[in-house]
Design a protein around this motif. Structure first.
Motif, PDB file in Angstrom:
ATOM      1  N   ARG A   1      -0.631   6.157 -10.523  1.00 17.47           N
ATOM      2  CA  ARG A   1      -1.334   6.971 -11.430  1.00 17.47           C
ATOM      3  C   ARG A   1      -0.961   8.331 -11.507  1.00 17.47           C
ATOM      4  O   ARG A   1      -1.017   8.817 -12.930  1.00 17.47           O
TER       5      ARG A   1
ATOM      6  N   SER B   1       0.836  -1.183  -0.075  1.00 17.61           N
ATOM      7  CA  SER B   1       0.125   0.101   0.081  1.00 17.61           C
ATOM      8  C   SER B   1       1.065   1.169   0.105  1.00 17.61           C
ATOM      9  O   SER B   1       0.501   2.339  -0.707  1.00 17.61           O
TER      10      SER B   1
ATOM     11  N   ARG C   1       0.736   3.985  -3.039  1.00 18.97           N
ATOM     12  CA  ARG C   1       0.766   3.051  -4.154  1.00 18.97           C
ATOM     13  C   ARG C   1      -0.038   4.000  -5.305  1.00 18.97           C
ATOM     14  O   ARG C   1       0.374   4.030  -6.710  1.00 18.97           O
ATOM     15  N   GLU C   2      -1.237   4.493  -5.008  1.00 18.88           N
ATOM     16  CA  GLU C   2      -2.010   5.258  -5.879  1.00 18.88           C
ATOM     17  C   GLU C   2      -1.300   6.212  -6.498  1.00 18.88           C
ATOM     18  O   GLU C   2      -1.172   6.652  -7.850  1.00 18.88           O
ATOM     19  N   ASP C   3      -0.678   6.872  -5.838  1.00 15.96           N
ATOM     20  CA  ASP C   3       0.118   8.290  -6.248  1.00 15.96           C
ATOM     21  C   ASP C   3       1.406   7.833  -7.276  1.00 15.96           C
ATOM     22  O   ASP C   3       1.616   8.647  -8.222  1.00 15.96           O
TER      23      ASP C   3
END
Length: 578
Positions: free
Chosen positions: A551, A250, A546-548
């Motif tokens: 994406r 994460s 993780r998203e940063d």
């Protein structure tokens, strides 16, 4: 050579050799173990051989033992014969016997088919034996070669087996070569890729050792502790991508190995000397901050000491008449490493030992040979006299390897990146005109000073003196910290103190040198320190989500800086996943 990995609450991590062996499918039955990394040109030149012999004689004089070609009978120094069978005060791993790895596994698909046939055979006797297939063939086909083998098992594969052994990291960097690319660059897909192998090794450890399946990893955060030798703009970036994108953690954070080692020993200021298998690095820490200008890397480590041990025994003709090839046969490297860990130490006087060495010939069981090892105190002294080790046993990677990853060749600080909507002009990296974060930021070098011919004592002295402040210098000379597997060598602490004190120039007002005792196993201090850094409040802003990462990319700003180190703050976290 090893990756240390574990849950933060564990007392010690798993220590796994970072190797992977791939089954060479489609090869002929006569195929043998392929070790491309070890097969590189490693011949010692005549000048290197001469320098090695000179270094041996200098060390012999210091240790009061016979010179290289001097007969013991003509030696005036007292002879000390020490029997140390299986002796090692810090380790019981002195047994150098290994058994070949079982490379076969059950063919589960075929076993299911056989079971179906047998079930049908119970109902219809005509199906007891499939047409054209006898029981012997079915039994042989019930097993197949394992596709991939990891860790120490990979190092113990018989040379007769059809495998290719790969080592993703060598000499403190990704082990990229013409035959071992970083990643797939075109439609042609080689059997081994550095990044895929790293991912496979780490994924195997998470599954088999820590029992954390991929579906549960989004509940975990990862702390990545990296040596200072890695390239901040590319190699660390790729490792973060493996952790966040492929392993699916994460969040993740990066910490320097030297800083983590200091925290692992309860220190905020120290000169950290990290002695690994192939690289020795030095970095000074002041008040919990790494000082990048003090960084020095030396291209030798524990494996070089092991090879030197073998060379000395062969020169003195104490090694049995067996074919031992640590550069070409991984199991021999394991054996010589075990002998070094068990018997080598630094002390004056003749130091011999009776030991059992083993031969691992092709297709036969290991053979035991009782022998006398001599001059066991000479190999570790090569840390102070590098010509003895001949550290450049491997040639450097060809320049063409940079083509596999363009960011390693380009200056990423001047690249243009898309702008995030929530970023102010002052923090946006990549706009034409206007001010960027780098205009007001002193960027330190991304590479440590590499010193090929500098001994350990001189390198430590140079690192500390480069701070330029007498008060800090005095503190650092009394706060030297030895970490890594080589730090377990008996007598090394005293040798470092004496030789560093001797290396300090006479015009420097410093008269005290002290190596601090580690509070736990120096092999795992960096791992322990990483766990400590991971829970400190001041480091929370450094965590990457993780998203940063996937994406949006990570742009340098007040919320995403590395607070632990000025050195890692300079890494441009502007990764955009394509």
């Amino acid at each position: 050579m090893n990756i240390r990995i574990g849950l933060a609450q564990q007392q010690t991590p798993f220590n796994v050799p970072q190797f992977i062996a791939h089954y060479m499918s489609g090869k002929n039955e006569g195929s043998k173990l392929n070790v491309p990394d070890q097969m590189l040109n490693s011949q010692i030149t005549p000048s290197q051989h001469l320098e090695r012999e000179k270094a041996y004689d200098i060390i012999a004089s210091l240790l009061k033992i016979p010179f290289l070609d001097e007969e013991v009978a003509n030696n005036s120094f007292p002879r000390k014969m020490v029997r140390v069978d299986g002796y090692n005060p810090q380790s019981s791993r002195s047994d150098s016997t290994f058994t070949w790895t079982n490379v076969m596994e059950k063919n589960t698909n075929l076993s299911a088919e056989i079971e179906d046939l047998r079930t049908k055979g119970d109902k219809d006797e005509s199906l007891d034996q499939p047409e054209g297939v006898d029981g012997r063939e079915l039994n042989m086909d019930e097993y197949k070669f394992r596709e991939s083998i990891f860790g120490e098992e990979a190092l113990k594969i018989s040379p007769e087996e059809p495998y290719r052994l790969c080592r993703p990291i060598r000499r403190g960097h990704f082990n990229v070569s013409q035959h071992y690319p970083l990643q797939q660059a075109n439609s042609f897909s080689p059997s081994c890729l550095v990044l895929e192998d790293l991912h496979a090794i780490w994924d195997w450890i998470l599954n088999e050792k820590l029992h954390i399946p991929q579906a549960e990893r989004n509940m975990y955060s990862a702390i990545l502790v990296v040596p200072e030798t890695f390239d901040n703009r590319a190699e660390i970036k790729e490792m973060l991508s493996i952790i966040l994108r492929d392993l699916r953690f994460s969040t993740a954070v990066v910490h320097q190995e030297s800083l983590a080692a200091a925290f692992g020993n309860g220190l905020s200021t120290a000169c950290v000397v990290n002695m690994g298998a192939q690289v020795t690095s030095i970095m000074c820490i002041e008040d919990g901050v790494a000082l990048p200008t003090t960084g020095v890397t030396l291209p030798f480590g524990g494996e070089d000491i092991s090879r030197c041990l073998l060379w000395i025994q062969r020169h003195h003709q104490t090694w049995p008449q067996i074919r031992t090839e640590p550069m070409g046969k991984p199991v021999d490297l394991l054996m010589v490493n075990k002998l070094k860990e068990s018997y080598c130490q630094i002390r004056e006087g003749e130091l011999d030992a009776v030991a059992i060495v083993h031969s691992y010939e092709d297709g036969v069981p290991a053979g035991a040979h009782k022998t006398r090892l001599t001059a066991l105190n000479v190999p570790p002294m090569g840390l102070f006299f590098p010509p003895l080790l001949v550290p450049e046993a491997y040639p450097p990677p060809p320049r063409s390897w940079f083509l596999d990853y363009e960011d390693m060749l380009e200056d990423t600080w001047h690249m243009e990146f898309p702008r995030r909507s929530d970023m102010s002009d002052g923090l946006f990296l990549g706009v034409s005109g206007g001010s960027t974060m780098w205009d007001n930021y002193a960027v330190p070098p991304t590479r440590l000073k590499r010193e090929d011919n500098l001994g350990l004592a001189e390198a430590i002295t140079s690192s500390i003196l480069s701070t330029g402040r007498i008060d800090l210098q005095r503190k650092l000379f009394c706060s030297i910290q030895l970490v890594g597997g080589v730090a377990l060598t008996g007598g090394l602490v005293v040798a470092v103190e004496e030789r560093v004190l001797h290396a300090i120039p006479s015009n420097e007002a410093i008269d005290t040198v002290e190596v601090l005792q580690p509070r736990s196993d120096p092999t795992f201090l960096s791992w322990k320190g990483g766990a400590i850094l991971g829970i400190l409040d001041f480091g929370r802003e450094a965590w990457i989500h993780r998203e940063d990462w996937i994406r949006n990319g990570i742009h340098i700003g007040s919320g995403r800086k590395y607070k632990d180190s000025f050195f890692l703050q300079a890494q441009p976290m502007c990764y955009i996943n394509s």
